[in-house]
Each structure stands twice: as C-alpha cells, then as structure tokens.
Design a protein around this motif. Structure first.
Motif, mmCIF file in Angstrom:
data_model
loop_
_atom_site.group_PDB
_atom_site.id
_atom_site.type_symbol
_atom_site.label_atom_id
_atom_site.label_comp_id
_atom_site.label_asym_id
_atom_site.label_seq_id
_atom_site.Cartn_x
_atom_site.Cartn_y
_atom_site.Cartn_z
ATOM 1 N N TYR A 61 0.829 -1.291 0.151
ATOM 2 C CA TYR A 61 0.110 0.047 -0.058
ATOM 3 C C TYR A 61 0.769 1.259 -0.007
ATOM 4 O O TYR A 61 0.803 2.064 -0.779
ATOM 5 C CB TYR A 61 -0.873 -0.002 1.210
ATOM 6 C CG TYR A 61 -1.769 1.335 1.091
ATOM 7 C CD1 TYR A 61 -2.975 1.325 0.555
ATOM 8 C CD2 TYR A 61 -1.344 2.157 1.747
ATOM 9 C CE1 TYR A 61 -3.819 2.523 0.549
ATOM 10 C CE2 TYR A 61 -2.102 3.613 1.736
ATOM 11 C CZ TYR A 61 -3.244 3.346 1.187
ATOM 12 O OH TYR A 61 -4.315 4.859 1.083
ATOM 13 N N ALA A 65 1.084 4.022 -3.002
ATOM 14 C CA ALA A 65 0.852 5.424 -2.804
ATOM 15 C C ALA A 65 1.832 6.313 -2.910
ATOM 16 O O ALA A 65 1.764 7.542 -3.576
ATOM 17 C CB ALA A 65 0.209 5.544 -1.051
ATOM 18 N N LEU A 95 -5.928 11.067 0.297
ATOM 19 C CA LEU A 95 -5.403 10.389 1.214
ATOM 20 C C LEU A 95 -5.885 10.621 2.663
ATOM 21 O O LEU A 95 -6.221 9.680 3.440
ATOM 22 C CB LEU A 95 -4.006 10.577 1.364
ATOM 23 C CG LEU A 95 -3.040 9.540 2.110
ATOM 24 C CD1 LEU A 95 -3.247 7.973 1.731
ATOM 25 C CD2 LEU A 95 -1.430 9.672 2.077
ATOM 26 N N PHE A 113 -6.823 6.108 -3.049
ATOM 27 C CA PHE A 113 -6.174 5.532 -1.760
ATOM 28 C C PHE A 113 -6.889 4.554 -1.111
ATOM 29 O O PHE A 113 -6.269 4.360 -0.215
ATOM 30 C CB PHE A 113 -5.513 6.816 -1.058
ATOM 31 C CG PHE A 113 -4.526 7.782 -2.005
ATOM 32 C CD1 PHE A 113 -3.156 7.356 -1.879
ATOM 33 C CD2 PHE A 113 -4.957 8.928 -2.431
ATOM 34 C CE1 PHE A 113 -2.205 7.958 -2.600
ATOM 35 C CE2 PHE A 113 -3.965 9.524 -3.124
ATOM 36 C CZ PHE A 113 -2.621 9.189 -3.290
#
Length: 148
Positions: A61, A65, A95, A113
């Motif tokens: 993740y 990102a 985010l 996100f």
C-alpha cells in the motif's frame, strides 16, 4: 462563513506543511521517495478506512501510494517532490479523507487511496505477474489492459 472557511483552510495548509516538513530530511522543501514512505507509513494508523487492511499488505500500500505522488509530481524525475506541490494537488486531500469514519462506500470507490482501490490495483498486479517473481517483465507489462 466564507472568512471562517478561508481561515480554516489556511490553518490546515500550514499544519500540513509543517507536518510534511518534519519528514524533509534535507531541509530543502522536498520529500524524497524514502521521506514519503516514512510519512505515509506513519500516517497509516490514523486512516480509519484502512484499518481492515492486513499488516502484510501495508508495504505494498505504501509503495503504491508513494509511487502515485512521485509519478505525477516529480515531472523532472529528480527523485524528490516539492512539499508545496504536494499541498497544491488533491492527492493528499484524498489520502487524508480516509480518516473519516463516515466515508460512504461510493466515496471510497472513487478515492484512489482507499482500501478497495488498493486491493483492485494489487489484484491487477498479481494477474500480470505470471511467473510470480514479484517483478513485471516487459512482456507481462505489455499484457496490461488486454484480456487474460
């Protein structure tokens, strides 16, 4: 009300700039890929909408990102992103929106996100990685967007 909203937005920008500056290891107003990784890793526990993600998925993740920030904001490929550019784009807003406990499923689906989006991207990655070595070769990447 307009003045209140302006002041609140200005305060948020200043607080966020200061928060990002804490990760600026060189003190030059830029974040490197490693700086961004540290920032997002530290931010993860505060993102309510990501609580359901497995701990083993966190590194993927963070990587995806960070790569979005780097790909779109490091246009000269200097290996760093200006903090002011991070604040000026909507990525950080998206985010940080994941902190909202009341975020609707529709909003999550539209947020790049979000957990559903990250899992969808991961699924695409796994489907492309035919030899399961964790890397995408040119031939595997060439399959992107085509039927399996």
């Amino acid at each position: 009300m307009s003045l209140f909203n302006y002041v609140m937005h200005k305060v948020w920008l200043d607080q966020t700039r200061i928060g990002l500056s804490l990760y600026d290891t060189t003190g030059q107003g830029y974040l490197t890929e490693g700086d961004l990784e540290n920032y997002i890793t530290d931010l993860l526990p505060t993102l309510y909408q990501l609580e359901g993600l497995e701990k083993s998925f966190h590194s993927f993740y963070v990587c995806t990102a960070v790569r979005k920030f780097i790909f779109f904001l490091d246009v000269v490929r200097a290996g760093r992103v200006r903090i002011l550019d991070i604040l000026a784009c909507s990525f950080l807003d998206d985010l940080l929106e994941l902190r909202d406990e009341e975020l609707s499923k529709e909003a999550q689906e539209q947020n790049w996100f979000s957990a559903p989006s990250a899992l969808r991207i991961y699924g695409h990655y796994l489907n492309l990685d035919r030899d399961h070595n964790g890397m995408l070769s040119k031939s595997e990447l060439a399959r992107y967007g085509s039927a399996p």
